[in-house]
Each structure stands twice: as structure tokens, then as C-alpha cells.
Design a protein around this motif. Structure first.
Motif, short mmCIF file in Angstrom:
data_model
loop_
_atom_site.label_atom_id
_atom_site.label_comp_id
_atom_site.label_asym_id
_atom_site.label_seq_id
_atom_site.Cartn_x
_atom_site.Cartn_y
_atom_site.Cartn_z
N ASP A 199 0.92 -1.14 -0.15
CA ASP A 199 0.11 -0.11 -0.09
C ASP A 199 0.78 1.17 0.23
N LEU A 200 0.92 2.13 -0.93
CA LEU A 200 1.65 3.34 -1.24
C LEU A 200 1.47 4.25 -0.17
N GLU A 201 0.18 4.29 0.25
CA GLU A 201 -0.18 5.51 1.05
C GLU A 201 0.07 5.10 2.61
N THR A 202 -0.23 3.94 3.05
CA THR A 202 -0.12 3.38 4.39
C THR A 202 1.20 2.57 4.70
N PHE A 203 1.82 2.40 3.69
CA PHE A 203 3.35 1.69 3.73
C PHE A 203 3.03 0.26 4.20
N GLU A 204 1.84 -0.26 4.27
CA GLU A 204 1.48 -1.85 4.78
C GLU A 204 1.91 -2.68 3.61
N GLN A 205 2.48 -3.89 4.15
CA GLN A 205 3.00 -4.78 3.04
C GLN A 205 3.02 -6.30 3.84
N ILE A 206 2.87 -7.21 2.95
CA ILE A 206 3.03 -8.51 3.59
C ILE A 206 4.39 -8.96 3.89
N PHE A 207 4.60 -9.37 5.16
CA PHE A 207 5.71 -9.58 5.93
C PHE A 207 5.56 -10.10 7.15
N PRO A 208 6.31 -11.38 7.70
CA PRO A 208 7.15 -11.88 6.88
C PRO A 208 6.81 -12.68 5.91
N TRP A 209 7.72 -13.12 4.96
CA TRP A 209 7.21 -14.27 4.01
C TRP A 209 8.75 -15.02 3.81
N HIS A 210 8.62 -15.97 3.14
CA HIS A 210 9.99 -16.80 2.99
C HIS A 210 9.67 -17.87 2.03
N ALA A 212 11.46 -20.64 1.84
CA ALA A 212 11.65 -21.97 2.35
C ALA A 212 10.55 -22.19 3.10
N ALA A 213 9.71 -21.74 3.40
CA ALA A 213 8.36 -21.84 4.14
C ALA A 213 7.41 -22.23 3.33
N GLY A 214 7.66 -22.18 1.85
CA GLY A 214 6.50 -22.78 0.83
C GLY A 214 5.27 -21.83 0.72
N ASP A 215 5.65 -20.32 0.93
CA ASP A 215 4.68 -19.25 0.83
C ASP A 215 4.07 -19.42 -0.39
N PHE A 216 5.08 -19.45 -1.18
CA PHE A 216 4.59 -19.23 -2.77
C PHE A 216 4.35 -20.81 -3.43
N ILE A 217 3.21 -20.76 -4.37
CA ILE A 217 3.27 -21.79 -4.93
C ILE A 217 3.13 -21.72 -6.49
N ARG A 271 16.24 -22.12 1.37
CA ARG A 271 16.97 -23.05 2.01
C ARG A 271 17.01 -24.42 1.16
N ILE A 272 17.93 -25.27 1.06
CA ILE A 272 18.26 -26.29 0.32
C ILE A 272 17.04 -27.18 0.59
N ASN A 273 16.08 -27.43 -0.43
CA ASN A 273 15.25 -28.44 -0.30
C ASN A 273 14.09 -27.82 0.81
N GLY A 274 14.07 -26.58 1.15
CA GLY A 274 12.96 -26.20 1.60
C GLY A 274 13.57 -26.10 3.51
N THR A 275 14.39 -27.05 3.76
CA THR A 275 14.65 -27.05 5.18
C THR A 275 16.05 -26.95 5.50
N GLY A 276 17.09 -27.32 4.57
CA GLY A 276 18.38 -27.30 4.77
C GLY A 276 19.23 -26.22 5.04
N LYS A 277 20.42 -26.02 4.45
CA LYS A 277 21.19 -24.80 4.94
C LYS A 277 20.76 -23.73 4.07
N THR A 278 20.71 -22.46 4.32
CA THR A 278 20.29 -21.17 4.06
C THR A 278 21.46 -20.80 2.86
N ILE A 279 20.70 -20.67 1.73
CA ILE A 279 21.65 -20.05 0.57
C ILE A 279 20.95 -18.72 -0.10
N LEU A 280 22.01 -18.21 -0.80
CA LEU A 280 21.41 -17.00 -1.60
C LEU A 280 21.38 -17.26 -2.91
N LEU A 281 20.21 -17.07 -3.51
CA LEU A 281 20.15 -17.24 -5.10
C LEU A 281 20.87 -16.34 -5.86
N GLY A 282 21.33 -16.76 -7.12
CA GLY A 282 22.15 -15.93 -8.15
C GLY A 282 21.62 -14.61 -8.37
#
Length: 364
Positions: A199-210, A212-217, A271-282
Motif C-alpha cells: 500500500d503506497l499510502e499506508t506503507f502496509e506490506q506482506i511480511f514476513p514471508w519466505h 523456504a516456508a513454501g509461502d508461494f506455490i 534453504r536447500i530443499n526448503g529445510t536445509g542450509k540457508t543459501i543466496l540465489l544468484g
């Protein structure tokens, strides 16, 4: 499925002060059945009416099958398959919470998804049809009934012989690799969706998201890729710019910059396979994130009276030197508090990330 020896820790104090007693899978299925049957299938019928665009009488509900889909940190989702009049079938998700953390979240999340579905014309979140809490001998279980996204699947980074690739998980436990171009299309669309809900006027946003948690499909078709967001754990401003001020317009661009920089950084975390070590995408994901963000700004330009938002934001970004961008990013890390496993990784890559951002914008 009785599940007498297997279950979930409810993590709720009982009257005698004993904690961490177990709700069995049998308890969980029984509570789900009770939720669905309550008041003559009232909540289930509201979902069926939304799916079939017509009321569905109780006597037309021929069969209900319940599947335990997965275990999450907060919820244990069930797939509810309903057969209507022996010929029509539809599915719902029944999100259930038993832990203290899950129970404290579930009602708020239900309210947020309901509110956002009403506020926004495009729907990337599931429709929701009702919430209730069921008492068992071992504690409360919270449930809410929602839309099942048919054909949508989780995706994650996997590692094979030191090579990282994105894979989509199939419902039978197998997975298939996708091309880099297909993966970047997914990240671009996620960036667009998160910016759409900003929301540009209230600055509200969806957070947290991740990721690794499978929030997006994702659901892939021959000529298109579709993304859905299955959860909203929070929706509020992440900055204090303009707090309490009647006119917040002077803070629109600084807050949007804060949102954007945080978006590009977190879009790379998995995270690798969602639950493994934390990684940074390219670094290619950075460009995809920018493209999704700017595409959403194009959409917002017609909804807000701020002119061409894409051009305005690009010109605003050009004003910042590399050192200033890095400084803002450091403030983001401090205020948004990533997990300990993520902080070192982000700090090590912060300067290179900012250099890539600046380089992309210079070439616009």
C-alpha cells in the motif's frame, strides 16, 4: 487413521501447569471432522456455494475425504475432498494449528486474508470460508477453511554435485527440474505480487514471508506460469516514516525504496530443499525482482494519482550513491531481524548485492 502413537505437540499449559502434551493424529482428524460437521456443514457449504455459484443442500454432500498434506512450523494443512451428488468433486484446504504460536496466528491470518481479498481486485490469495476452534481432551485446535489451489506445487532450490537448480515438488514426492528462464519468471511474478499488495499510502506490506516456508506455490502450463500466495502472517508498515502525520506523501518514495531494497534481498533467500542450509540465489534473481517490482508500479500508476510511478521511482533511485544504498540496506538488516543463519550470509553479500542493483538502474 487413529494415530495413537504419533501426533503434534500442543505446547499449551494445562490447568495443572503441565506443558507440551501431545494431540494425536487421531485427535486432529476427529477435530477436523467436528469442524466440518458443525451446524449442519455451515462453513463447508459456504465454500461449496462459492465454488459452484449456487447453494448446495446437505443431502447433496455425498462423501468427504480428508488427507493430511504436510506439517509446517505453524500449521498442519489438510486437503478436504468433497464429492457432491456423486458426480461433482471439489477440494478445500483446512489449515489447522495446535501450538501456542500457531493458535495465536491463525485468527489474525484469517482476518488479514479476508480483508485483503475484499480490498484488492486481483486475487492471489485463497478465498477463505470460515474459522472455528475445537476443544479436545488435550487442548484446543484452531481451523480455517480455504480455497484449494488445484495443480499448484511448492518449489525450492536443490543441490546435486555442487550444482544448484530449482525443482518443483510433485504431490507423489518426486520432483522435476526447471530451466533457469522458467525459475526467473517465477521470481519476477512473486516480486510483482508482493509489490501489488504493497500500500503506497499506508506503507502496509506482506511480511514476513519466505521461500523456504513454501509461502508461494506455482502452476506451470505450456505457455504461462501462475503463482499464488497461500499465507499472510503479517500486514503492516515496516518503517516509522510519517507515523502520526496527516500528510504522508513526502514519505511515499523513501518507504517504497525501503520496501524495494528489502524485497530484492529477501527474494534471494531460500534453504536447500526448503529445510536445509540457508543459501543466496544468484544475481539473476535481482534483475527478475526489479522487473516484477516495476511491472507492479505500472499497474499502480492507474490506481494512484502520483503520475508514472516507474519513472518517478527510477529517478529517485538515481539520486543515491552506492554508500547510501549500502547504509539503507544495513538499516534494513537491523530492523527486519533475519534469522541468525541468514544474517552472516546477507552481510557477506550486501555490498555486491547493492553494486548489482546500482548497475542495473544505471543502465535503465
Amino acid at each position: 487413521m487413529s494415530g495413537k502413537s504419533t501426533g503434534f505437540s500442543s505446547d499449551i499449559p494445562s490447568e495443572d501447569g503441565i506443558e507440551n502434551f501431545v494431540i494425536t493424529i487421531g485427535d486432529y482428524f476427529s477435530a477436523a471432522r467436528q469442524f466440518l460437521l458443525k451446524n449442519d456443514f455451515t462453513l463447508l457449504k459456504s465454500g461449496l456455494e462459492a465454488v459452484f455459484n449456487a447453494p448446495v443442500p446437505t443431502d447433496q454432500i455425498y462423501k468427504i475425504v480428508i488427507f493430511l498434506e504436510k506439517h509446517g512450523a505453524l500449521y498442519h494443512p489438510l486437503k478436504i475432498q468433497v464429492v457432491v451428488s456423486e458426480s461433482r468433486t471439489c477440494s478445500f484446504v483446512l489449515n489447522g494449528a495446535v501450538s501456542r504460536a500457531g493458535l495465536s496466528l491463525i485468527e489474525n491470518e484469517y482476518d488479514l486474508i479476508s480483508r485483503m481479498n475484499q480490498a484488492y481486485s486481483k486475487h492471489y490469495l485463497p478465498r477463505v470460508f470460515g474459522i472455528d476452534f475445537i476443544k479436545t481432551d488435550n487442548g484446543r485446535i484452531g481451523f480455517f477453511l480455504g480455497e484449494w489451489f488445484e495443480g499448484y506445487k511448492e518449489f525450492h532450490v536443490t543441490e546435486d554435485q555442487d550444482r544448484r537448480q530449482i525443482v518443483i515438488w510433485e504431490s507423489d514426492g518426486s520432483c522435476h527440474y526447471i530451466l533457469e528462464t522458467e525459475a526467473l519468471e517465477i521470481y519476477q511474478e512473486i516480486s510483482r505480487i508482493l509489490t501489488y499488495y504493497y500500500d503506497l499510502e499506508t506503507f502496509e506490506q506482506i511480511f514476513p514471508w519466505h521461500h523456504a516456508a513454501g509461502d508461494f506455490i506455482v502452476r506451470q502450463e505450456e505457455d504461462s506460469t501462475h503463482i499464488r500466495l497461500i499465507t499472510v502472517r503479517g500486514y503492516s508498515p515496516l518503517t516509522e516514516f510519517g507515523a502520526g502525520e496527516a500528510d504522508k506523501k513526502t514519505h511515499i518514495l523513501p518507504c517504497l525504496l525501503f520496501f524495494f531494497l528489502n524485497l530484492t534481498l529477501r527474494m534471494r533467500l531460500d534453504r536447500i530443499n526448503g529445510t536445509g542450509k540457508t543459501i543466496l540465489l544468484g544475481k539473476q534473481v535481482i534483475k527478475a525482482s526489479i522487473e516484477g517490482f516495476l511491472k507492479a508500479l505500472d499497474e499502480k500508476s492507474s490506481a494512484y494519482d502520483f503520475g508514472d510511478l516507474r519513472s518517478v521511482f527510477i529517478e529517485f533511485f538515481w539520486q543515491f550513491k552506492l554508500e547510501q544504498i549500502i547504509g539503507i540496506m544495513e538499516n534494513i538488516l537491523e530492523s527486519c531481524r533475519p534469522e541468525s543463519s541468514e544474517i552472516n550470509l546477507l552481510e557477506q553479500n550486501l555490498e555486491s548485492h547493492c553494486r548489482i542493483l546500482q548497475s542495473i538502474f544505471k543502465n535503465m
